[in-house]
Write a protein that holds these residues in place. Structure first.
Motif, short mmCIF file in Angstrom:
data_model
loop_
_atom_site.label_atom_id
_atom_site.label_comp_id
_atom_site.label_asym_id
_atom_site.label_seq_id
_atom_site.Cartn_x
_atom_site.Cartn_y
_atom_site.Cartn_z
N THR A 4 0.63 -1.28 0.06
CA THR A 4 -0.03 0.20 -0.08
C THR A 4 0.97 1.21 0.09
O THR A 4 1.81 1.37 0.99
CB THR A 4 -0.76 -0.05 1.26
OG1 THR A 4 -1.54 -1.20 1.26
CG2 THR A 4 -1.87 1.13 1.19
N CYS A 29 -4.27 5.16 17.84
CA CYS A 29 -4.76 4.95 16.68
C CYS A 29 -3.99 3.83 15.77
O CYS A 29 -4.58 2.78 15.08
CB CYS A 29 -5.17 6.09 15.93
SG CYS A 29 -6.27 6.02 14.59
N PHE A 30 -2.71 4.28 15.49
CA PHE A 30 -2.16 3.72 14.47
C PHE A 30 -1.06 2.34 15.09
O PHE A 30 -0.59 1.79 14.46
CB PHE A 30 -0.89 4.40 13.61
CG PHE A 30 -1.81 5.61 12.72
CD1 PHE A 30 -2.62 5.03 11.72
CD2 PHE A 30 -1.69 6.84 12.95
CE1 PHE A 30 -3.15 5.93 11.07
CE2 PHE A 30 -2.31 7.61 12.26
CZ PHE A 30 -3.11 7.20 11.31
N GLY A 31 -1.24 2.42 16.29
CA GLY A 31 -0.22 1.25 17.00
C GLY A 31 0.86 1.47 16.69
O GLY A 31 1.72 0.23 16.63
N ARG A 82 1.79 0.65 5.40
CA ARG A 82 1.26 -0.17 6.62
C ARG A 82 0.29 0.40 7.51
O ARG A 82 -0.52 -0.21 7.98
CB ARG A 82 2.48 -0.67 7.27
CG ARG A 82 3.30 0.22 8.11
CD ARG A 82 4.46 -0.33 8.68
NE ARG A 82 5.18 0.70 9.34
CZ ARG A 82 5.25 0.82 10.55
NH1 ARG A 82 4.51 -0.13 11.41
NH2 ARG A 82 5.94 1.78 11.24
N LEU A 83 0.42 1.72 7.85
CA LEU A 83 -0.33 2.23 8.69
C LEU A 83 -1.94 2.65 8.16
O LEU A 83 -3.03 2.35 8.85
CB LEU A 83 0.04 3.57 9.27
CG LEU A 83 1.31 3.32 9.98
CD1 LEU A 83 1.76 4.88 10.64
CD2 LEU A 83 1.32 2.34 11.15
N ASP A 85 -2.93 0.65 5.84
CA ASP A 85 -3.71 -1.00 5.87
C ASP A 85 -4.40 -1.07 7.30
O ASP A 85 -5.35 -1.77 7.42
CB ASP A 85 -2.59 -2.18 5.86
CG ASP A 85 -2.26 -1.98 4.28
OD1 ASP A 85 -2.86 -1.44 3.34
OD2 ASP A 85 -1.00 -2.49 4.08
N ARG A 86 -4.09 -0.60 8.55
CA ARG A 86 -4.57 -0.77 9.99
C ARG A 86 -5.67 -0.07 9.88
O ARG A 86 -6.67 -0.54 10.58
CB ARG A 86 -3.34 -0.21 10.86
CG ARG A 86 -2.14 -1.43 10.88
CD ARG A 86 -1.16 -0.89 11.97
NE ARG A 86 -0.15 -1.64 11.94
CZ ARG A 86 0.98 -1.18 12.69
NH1 ARG A 86 1.21 -0.13 13.31
NH2 ARG A 86 2.26 -1.86 12.36
N VAL A 87 -5.64 1.43 9.38
CA VAL A 87 -6.62 2.38 9.80
C VAL A 87 -6.96 3.16 8.40
O VAL A 87 -6.31 3.91 8.15
CB VAL A 87 -6.37 3.26 10.90
CG1 VAL A 87 -7.54 4.02 11.11
CG2 VAL A 87 -5.91 2.30 12.17
N GLU A 91 -11.97 5.60 9.00
CA GLU A 91 -12.00 5.16 10.33
C GLU A 91 -11.37 5.92 10.88
O GLU A 91 -11.65 6.35 12.34
CB GLU A 91 -11.51 3.66 10.20
CG GLU A 91 -11.29 3.04 11.67
CD GLU A 91 -10.48 1.75 11.72
OE1 GLU A 91 -10.51 1.31 12.75
OE2 GLU A 91 -10.32 1.19 10.69
#
Length: 162
Positions: A4, A29-31, A82-83, A85-87, A91
């Motif tokens: 991504t 939020c992004f871990g 990659r972030l 992809d998470r959020v 969202e």
């Protein structure tokens, strides 16, 4: 497998969020770890990065500033793929609105001149906004009432504009 691409989540918030709270939100939020995040006021970025080696890359890079009109704060968050992809973008806006009890304006795939506003309860509105020369962002119309802004005209037909 395709990666991504990096992207950015920008928006306007009806509430001005102190930097420490914004930092905590973005980390959660992004871990991500503290060293993966840069956050700073838009007017002080160069000064804040003065002692950071040029080869350092942040997973999330956030700038913010105060604005006027129907919004209090403008934010811009550049993120690694990659972030994203998470959020996702929507969202992210939903989490921001819920966390800070604010309404958040952002854009994704709306027709030109229209935006999406997420309310603190998670509801979604389509809005028309005027950005004035004095950097004031003022909502002109929304598909439903915006809490605290009784002067914004309600126009459900905004959903039908393609």
């Amino acid at each position: 497998m395709t990666e991504t691409p990096a992207t950015g989540y920008d928006g306007l918030s009806s509430r001005s969020v102190p930097e420490a709270e914004l930092r905590e939100f973005l980390l959660d939020c992004f871990g991500i770890a503290e060293h993966e995040l840069f956050i700073g006021h838009r007017d002080r970025v160069a000064e804040d990065l003065r002692d950071v080696p040029p080869e350092v890359v942040f997973a999330a890079f956030c700038t913010y500033q105060q604005v006027t009109g129907h919004f209090a704060m403008d934010f811009d968050v550049g993120i690694e793929g990659r972030l994203a992809d998470r959020v996702g973008r929507r969202e992210f806006a939903e989490r921001f609105a819920a966390r800070f009890g604010a309404y958040v304006l952002y854009g994704e795939a709306e027709p030109p001149g229209l935006w999406t506003v997420i309310l603190a309860d998670g509801s979604r509105l389509r809005v028309a906004m005027e950005e004035r020369e004095d950097d004031r962002s003022v909502l002109q119309a929304a598909t439903a009432p915006v809490p605290g802004l009784p002067g914004v005209r309600v126009d459900e037909s905004l959903w039908r504009i393609r």
